[in-house]
Design a protein around this motif. Structure first.
Motif, PDB file in Angstrom:
ATOM      1  N   LEU A   1       0.784  -1.173   0.017  1.00  0.00           N
ATOM      2  CA  LEU A   1       0.066  -0.024  -0.078  1.00  0.00           C
ATOM      3  C   LEU A   1       1.022   1.301   0.098  1.00  0.00           C
ATOM      4  O   LEU A   1       0.535   2.304  -0.659  1.00  0.00           O
TER       5      LEU A   1
ATOM      6  N   GLN B   1      -9.010  -0.243  -1.831  1.00  0.00           N
ATOM      7  CA  GLN B   1      -7.993  -1.422  -1.331  1.00  0.00           C
ATOM      8  C   GLN B   1      -8.387  -1.857  -0.103  1.00  0.00           C
ATOM      9  O   GLN B   1      -9.028  -1.502   0.599  1.00  0.00           O
ATOM     10  N   SER B   2      -7.898  -3.151  -0.063  1.00  0.00           N
ATOM     11  CA  SER B   2      -8.167  -3.981   1.235  1.00  0.00           C
ATOM     12  C   SER B   2      -6.837  -3.970   2.098  1.00  0.00           C
ATOM     13  O   SER B   2      -5.699  -3.574   1.614  1.00  0.00           O
TER      14      SER B   2
ATOM     15  N   TYR C   1     -10.883   1.000   2.495  1.00  0.00           N
ATOM     16  CA  TYR C   1     -11.664   0.759   1.115  1.00  0.00           C
ATOM     17  C   TYR C   1     -12.207   1.638   0.776  1.00  0.00           C
ATOM     18  O   TYR C   1     -12.253   2.289  -0.568  1.00  0.00           O
TER      19      TYR C   1
ATOM     20  N   TYR D   1      -9.436   4.690  -0.298  1.00  0.00           N
ATOM     21  CA  TYR D   1      -8.093   4.527  -1.245  1.00  0.00           C
ATOM     22  C   TYR D   1      -8.480   3.427  -2.230  1.00  0.00           C
ATOM     23  O   TYR D   1      -7.869   2.328  -1.955  1.00  0.00           O
ATOM     24  N   GLN D   2      -9.204   3.992  -3.083  1.00  0.00           N
ATOM     25  CA  GLN D   2      -9.469   3.002  -4.172  1.00  0.00           C
ATOM     26  C   GLN D   2      -9.845   1.716  -4.028  1.00  0.00           C
ATOM     27  O   GLN D   2      -9.476   0.540  -4.629  1.00  0.00           O
TER      28      GLN D   2
END
Length: 621
Positions: free
Chosen positions: A234, A306-307, A300, A303-304
């Motif tokens: 990340l 994301q996991s 989530y 940021y796009q």
């Protein structure tokens, strides 16, 4: 205004000093007055005794001389008794009269010695003298009382003055003192805090947590060790500013969850530790899951999509056999987190238990015997050949390490390598293996035996030391080995830790004559765009691409694409972990340069590999 106050305060202090001097003088005077009153009283008492002795026909000239000396000192202020004159008219009048009557009394005294008929006059005169002596004493006491009263007034004035000074001082400095106190409290609180998140750092957390544990022996406590899976990914994908925001957000969520007797801290990177109270373990999990769910949702939605999986180890104090300090609880929680990290347990949370305890003690036993094992050369180098798929012949080999204890027990690498990495002694093992390889190659050359290049693994910790390349070069040159015989392998995870440093080290290694290889390519998040910017010599494709290659068209296409692309950069490809002949056939058609895996050879001890080299055809160099 401040200057005027400064001058006024200075004048006030000077006045207080003068007043203090006067007070000290007065105290001394009062003390001398008491001495003077005592001696006036002595005159009265000694005269009474003298009269009684004379009337009893036992004269005492010594007593007369004694009284003469005292009266002289009282009236003149000079004499061996150190009696000072006092400025009081009433006292002086009585003292002068007392001195005169003493002369008259002495005349009658001497007359009485020759003429007993003088006795009535002598006795009458003595009564008058005693009465005057009493009045003199009273006059001295009255004067002393006035002086004491004046001294009391001076002391009160001095005390009031001091209070006034303090009042002025506090008037002008109280706000500043409060501000300073507040600033000191803030600084004290900030000491031992992580500057990014505001959480306690490791040292402060350990101190605060230990105080809580020591002060609440009857309470149930559990220690959590938490990190995020793929946090480095990340950081690289979103940027370090976003990574910092995630850490700050998580710290804020933990802070909101803390009770009065609970603390948390950030150790480093994305590693957090938490000390919580609990009644039931399920409540512990509920609280931690709630906090983790919030950070996962935040990442989530922000940021796009994301996991951010959380990995958490938990050690409850009641589940430990030993009486442990915070550091011991952290070790055990971290060990439980390791089971989540390496997939030993399913899910994101793991409680420390007896099974983990046994493995932890086995790890500690390994850790405690490492140094002695290195000195005793218990670590053996194994070699796994790499085969040219076109010819089926051995082209080179990779050096691996096994630990054979003195009792013959062999400890596999997956048990001791993580321990070396954890206690940061893996560079010692790396250099040990490298030198053992150099010694063996030198032996082979001296014996006129044919040798093949050997690749040696180095951990990412090596790259942090400025002496890495010089040290490895010095070891190689110590045994006078041709540079082309040695290849340095490092895992792709190093690519993300410090690209600039890695690029510089690779250039230095190649300038020193080493070949450089990236191991486990594709296991993490490396990309071909990264590879093309790094002048490596060998790319080892991770075994995960080949597990279902026969049935997975995408995997075959990816592998073919990697091989075809890096060939254009002049990079040699090695497929590792190959176990199936069908995989070998595919890789041969795809143009893979070398294959390493059980399908051809397992890792073997040095003597066995040496015998193999002597018995089979070798690929052309």
């Amino acid at each position: 205004m401040k200057r005027r106050w400064r001058y006024a305060l200075f004048g006030f202090f000077v006045g207080m000093i003068l007043l203090g001097c006067v007070t000290l003088q007065s105290i001394h005077s009062v003390r001398s007055h008491g001495q003077l009153i005592n001696y006036v009283g002595i005159v009265r008492g000694a005269t009474q005794r003298l009269v009684k002795l004379e009337l009893a026909d036992t004269p005492s000239d010594e007593l007369i001389v004694y009284l003469d000396d005292i009266l002289e000192n009282l009236t003149t202020g000079k004499g061996k008794y150190g009696l000072a004159l006092i400025e009081d008219r009433d006292y002086h009048l009585r003292l002068e009269e007392l001195d005169q009557q003493w002369g008259d009394l002495k005349e009658l005294l001497y007359a009485h010695r020759t003429d007993a008929a003088v006795a009535p006059a002598f006795l009458d005169k003595s009564e008058q003298y005693f009465d005057l002596a009493n009045q003199t004493v009273f006059a001295a006491e009255a004067y002393s009382s006035r002086q004491t009263r004046d001294l009391t007034v001076l002391i009160i004035l001095l005390f009031v003055g001091i209070l006034a000074v303090w009042a002025v001082f506090f008037r002008f400095n109280f706000k500043e003192m409060l501000h300073l106190k507040s600033a000191n409290q803030d600084l004290s609180d900030q000491a031992g805090r992580d500057p990014l998140t505001g959480a306690y750092d490791l040292g402060r957390f350990q101190r605060e947590a230990q105080l809580l544990l020591d002060g609440a022996a009857e309470e149930k406590y559990a220690l959590f060790y938490v990190d995020f899976a793929d946090f480095k990914y990340l950081n690289d994908l979103l940027g370090y500013a976003c990574g910092d925001n995630i850490l700050k957000r998580y710290a804020a969520l933990l802070s909101a969850d803390m009770g009065d007797s609970e603390v948390f801290g950030r150790i480093n990177a994305d590693n957090f530790v938490i000390l919580r109270q609990y009644d039931a373990k399920r409540h512990l999990l509920q609280r931690q899951r709630y906090v983790d769910a919030q950070i996962v949702d935040y990442v989530y939605t922000t940021y796009q999509k994301q996991s951010l999986p959380v990995r958490c180890g938990i050690c409850c104090v009641e589940d430990t056999v030993e009486q442990l300090k915070v550091e011991g609880l952290m070790d055990r929680a971290n060990f439980a987190r390791g089971d989540v990290k390496n997939g030993t347990v399913s899910g994101q949370y793991c409680f420390y238990d007896e099974g983990i305890r046994r493995r932890l003690f086995a790890q500690k036993a390994i850790e405690s015997s490492m140094a002695d094992a290195l000195k005793a050369h218990e670590f053996e180098v194994y070699y796994q050949p790499k085969v040219d798929p076109k010819s089926g012949q051995i082209a080179c080999a990779e050096a691996l390490v096994r630990w054979r204890r003195a009792d013959g027990t062999v400890i596999p690498p997956d048990q001791f390598i993580p321990v070396f990495e954890k206690n940061r002694t893996i560079p010692l093992l790396d250099r040990y293996v490298f030198e053992e390889v150099c010694i063996w190659l030198r032996h082979m050359l001296d014996s006129k035996k044919r040798v093949l290049p050997v690749s040696v693994n180095v951990s990412r910790m090596q790259f942090g030391g400025a002496d890495f390349v010089p040290a490895y070069t010095a070891i190689r040159d110590k045994y006078h080995l041709p540079p082309q015989l040695l290849e340095i392998e490092f895992t792709e995870t190093i690519l993300f830790e410090n690209w600039d440093q890695l690029s510089e080290i690779v250039d230095d290694l190649q300038a020193a004559g080493f070949s450089c290889a990236i191991d486990d390519f594709g296991k993490g998040y490396s990309s071909l765009s990264t590879i093309k910017n790094l002048s490596i010599d060998v790319l080892k494709i991770d075994a995960l691409f080949f597990r279902d290659m026969v049935h997975a068209d995408k995997d075959r296409l990816i592998v073919e694409g990697i091989i075809n692309l890096v060939r254009q950069f002049g990079i040699v490809t090695v497929a590792e972990g190959i176990e199936d002949p069908q995989q070998v056939e595919f890789l041969r058609r795809a143009g893979c340069d070398l294959i390493q895996g059980y399908v051809f050879y397992r890792p073997m001890p040095q003597p066995e590999y040496e015998a193999l080299l002597a018995s089979v055809p070798l690929a052309a160099n």
